[in-house]
Design an enzyme around this catalytic site. Structure first.
Site, PDB file in Angstrom:
ATOM      1  N   ASN A 294      11.807   7.994  -1.690  1.00 35.77           N
ATOM      2  CA  ASN A 294      10.653   7.119  -1.531  1.00 35.77           C
ATOM      3  C   ASN A 294      10.837   6.247  -0.305  1.00 35.77           C
ATOM      4  OD1 ASN A 294      12.302   6.073  -3.952  1.00 35.77           O
ATOM      5  ND2 ASN A 294      11.031   4.297  -3.687  1.00 35.77           N
ATOM      6  N   ASP A 295      10.733   4.948  -0.388  1.00 36.15           N
ATOM      7  CA  ASP A 295      10.563   4.068   0.775  1.00 36.15           C
ATOM      8  C   ASP A 295      11.512   4.335   1.943  1.00 36.15           C
ATOM      9  OD1 ASP A 295       9.450   3.017  -1.520  1.00 36.15           O
ATOM     10  OD2 ASP A 295      10.483   1.107  -1.384  1.00 36.15           O
TER      11      ASP A 295
ATOM     12  N   ASP B  68      -1.177  -2.211  -4.876  1.00 33.84           N
ATOM     13  CA  ASP B  68      -2.297  -1.335  -5.255  1.00 33.84           C
ATOM     14  C   ASP B  68      -2.136   0.071  -4.663  1.00 33.84           C
ATOM     15  OD1 ASP B  68      -3.384  -3.640  -6.355  1.00 33.84           O
ATOM     16  OD2 ASP B  68      -4.711  -4.029  -4.659  1.00 33.84           O
TER      17      ASP B  68
HETATM   18  N1  DQQ Z   1      10.559   0.978  -4.133  1.00 34.78           N
HETATM   19  C1  DQQ Z   1      11.841   0.366  -4.284  1.00 34.78           C
HETATM   20  C2  DQQ Z   1      11.565  -1.081  -4.493  1.00 34.78           C
HETATM   21  C3  DQQ Z   1      10.243  -1.240  -3.881  1.00 34.78           C
HETATM   22  C4  DQQ Z   1       9.522   0.005  -4.290  1.00 34.78           C
HETATM   23  C5  DQQ Z   1      12.545   1.010  -5.469  1.00 34.78           C
HETATM   24  C6  DQQ Z   1       8.321   0.301  -3.470  1.00 34.78           C
HETATM   25  O1  DQQ Z   1      12.545  -1.884  -3.855  1.00 34.78           O
HETATM   26  O2  DQQ Z   1       9.595  -2.414  -4.301  1.00 34.78           O
HETATM   27  O3  DQQ Z   1      12.804   2.362  -5.208  1.00 34.78           O
HETATM   28  O4  DQQ Z   1       7.993   1.659  -3.482  1.00 34.78           O
END
Ligand code: DQQ
Length: 586
Positions: free
Chosen positions: A69-70, A283
């Site tokens: 993810n991020d 959102d």
């Molecule tokens: N993904 C992370 C968090 C963040 C979220 C956890 C946003 O730190 O707030 O994997 O996608």
């Protein structure tokens, strides 16, 4: 040879395209199946899976397998770009999160390294979550990230490279004084306190970072100060807060110069006339405000405050989240990265063994009107272009479909300029559309005859058009100016039932007198369709899973379905080579 199809062909297209709402009704909020449930994102319900390596992108960033993810802590250091990312080393659903790490010299081809930050201490044993890199004085990088501690509280930790002279910065050390920042203080919630920004130096010479938080039920970018980047004190006011929303994830704070696509380093002297941008993730999308960083009050002051957050500007109007930017000192630009999740089902992700990509890194800057951010794929992506087809002087009358042939339609970069022959039939703009632009895109789809528009591009289309994704514009009159609607309509993107297939959309203001042509650039990368409208004023990232992509060839067309003729002075398209994305360990 390119082929111009006349209106009868488009009638066939319309007969096959019934823009009903069925795709949308199947929309569900999929929940990340994981040990800790942190966030929701739109995904398809669990249905039987289609597993095909053909959906795997060829030049977007992703590791060889598992969940990402991020984007985390992007930076340029000693000739190398570093990209870190939220990564599950054990599977293709969210969980067990560590920091994956890759390096590159061109932002396109990546070498995969061992994870940089793993769950090894009490202050991050339940997850090494999002954070940012800062280059400290003397050129030493530091990363502050959120750890989920033994009690699953969110705390902020630091790591430093073990050996700064290792060009790849492979190993990162956790000092004993972690966590640096605990979720303590009035109004703070230990479950909603995360994602520290890159640091910057304020007028008093002290470092600052902002941390996303829920403060008394509202959203806030909390401000912390430090002399040494290790000992931090919470400032008695946030950098900015709002009661229009709850918790902001992944805040990003940076400076920009209106009308200049060169970037600024927030820790260097900020020139007069510069503006500041606060980006926040909420959102399921990334929103931003443009304003100034008031040095006296040490706060961000937005130029416009909108109580209704549906009206806040977005970095991208499609599937794009948790973005993070950095100043690229090599080329003097600011680059932003975002995460694009799969929108097939979690059972698909398990079956595929991978999930999540990052959008193409984009240069980001502020328009001369100081209101609107513009984004454009970094020019390095053009090194992947192979065969080129080019057409000039096309004219698209109502119902025309122009097939773009001679390139790989699954991996392509397409640039089209549309020139209006008249705006007389432009329909008046209704501001209430801004409250639900996706609804407007559904109602005003590619098959719905308009005044000026819809015109645009159809990609990943099956031979009979039963499957296709359309990226298109409509032009509306709004007092002295024009409002352009850009939609990326996925409702017919796959024959597979129950997929999450929205019609994404956004509006941008356009000075047609000054600019004459409305440009569209779309990067097609198998299951990714990433579009930039109006020279980068509006971006829409999308994931699609056409069945045709597995079974055979897909087609691509430029089209016009508006009553007024649209000229295409220039259309260029290229096949895109596969990039070396994390294929080997450094
Ligand atoms: N993904 C992370 C968090 C963040 C979220 C956890 C946003 O730190 O707030 O994997 O996608």
């Amino acid at each position: 040879m390119a082929l111009m199809l006349r209106p009868w062909a488009f009638l066939l297209f319309l007969a096959l395209v019934s823009y009903d709402e069925s795709g949308l009704q199947s929309t569900r909020n999929g929940v990340a199946q994981a040990t800790q449930r942190v966030f929701l994102y739109p995904q398809s319900p669990k249905v039987s899976s289609i597993v095909s390596t053909k959906y795997r992108t060829a030049y977007h960033f992703q590791p060889p397998k598992n969940w990402i993810n991020d984007p985390n802590g992007p930076m340029y250091h000693n000739g190398i770009y570093h990209q870190f990312y939220q990564y599950n080393p054990n599977g293709s659903l969210w969980g067990n999160i560590v920091w994956g790490h890759s390096v590159s010299t061109d932002l396109i081809n990546w070498i995969r390294l061992e994870p940089a930050i793993e769950r090894t201490t009490p202050s991050d044993i339940n997850g090494c979550w999002t954070g940012s890199a800062t280059i400290l004085k003397g050129g030493r990088p530091a990363i502050i990230y959120t750890g989920a501690d033994t009690e699953k509280r969110q705390v902020q930790n630091i790591v430093f490279p073990k050996n700064v002279s290792d060009p790849y910065l492979r190993e990162w050390i956790k000092p004993d004084n972690n966590p640096l920042i605990q979720p303590v203080g009035q109004g703070l919630n230990s479950d909603q306190f995360r994602d520290p920004t890159t640091g910057w130096i304020g007028p008093d010479g002290l470092w600052r970072i902002a941390v996303g938080a829920d403060l008394n039920g509202y959203s806030a970018a909390l401000l912390y100060k430090s002399e040494d980047f290790v000992n931090w004190t919470r400032v008695d006011h946030p950098l900015y807060s709002s009661n229009a929303s709850t918790m902001w994830e992944c805040p990003d704070f940076f400076a920009v110069l209106p009308g200049k696509n060169s970037g600024l380093d927030l820790s260097a002297a900020i020139p007069n006339g510069a503006k500041h941008v606060l980006k926040m993730s909420l959102d399921n999308c990334d929103k931003y405000m443009v304003g100034v960083y008031d040095l006296k009050s040490d706060t961000f002051v937005p130029d416009t405050v909108l109580d209704d957050r549906r009206l806040w500007s977005r970095i991208d109007y499609g599937n794009y989240y948790a973005s993070k930017s950095f100043f690229d000192s090599k080329r003097g630009r600011r680059i932003i990265w975002g995460w694009t999740n799969e929108t097939d089902s979690s059972s698909d992700d398990v079956a595929k063994g991978w999930a999540g990509i990052h959008a193409i890194p984009r240069t980001i800057w502020l328009d001369s009107n100081s209101k609107q951010l513009l984004q454009w794929p970094v020019e390095e992506i053009e090194s992947l272009r192979r065969e080129e087809v080019s057409h000039q002087g096309l004219e698209l009358n109502q119902g025309d479909l122009f097939e773009i042939k001679g390139i790989d339609t699954l991996q392509a970069d397409v640039e089209i300029n549309f020139e209006l022959t008249s705006t007389d039939s432009a329909v008046p703009f209704d501001p209430s559309w801004l409250l639900d632009i996706e609804k407007h895109c559904r109602e005003a789809g590619a098959s719905v005859h308009g005044g000026v528009g819809p015109f645009g591009l159809v990609v990943l289309a099956s031979e009979n058009m039963e499957e296709h994704t359309s990226v298109h514009f409509r032009v509306y009159k709004s007092q002295e100016k024009y409002m352009i609607l850009m939609c990326s309509d996925l409702r017919k993107s796959s024959l597979r039932p129950e997929l999450y297939t929205p019609a994404y959309g956004g509006f941008f203001e356009f000075d047609l007198e000054k600019e004459k042509t409305i440009s569209l650039r779309t990067l097609i990368d198998r299951s990714a369709v990433e579009s930039f409208g109006g020279g980068g004023r509006l971006c829409i990232m999308a994931r699609v899973y056409p069945v045709t992509l597995i079974n055979g060839g897909t087609r691509m067309y430029a089209f016009n379905n508006g009553t007024s003729t649209v000229k295409v002075p220039q259309l260029k398209a290229w096949s895109m080579r596969r990039a070396q994305v994390n294929v080997r360990m450094g």
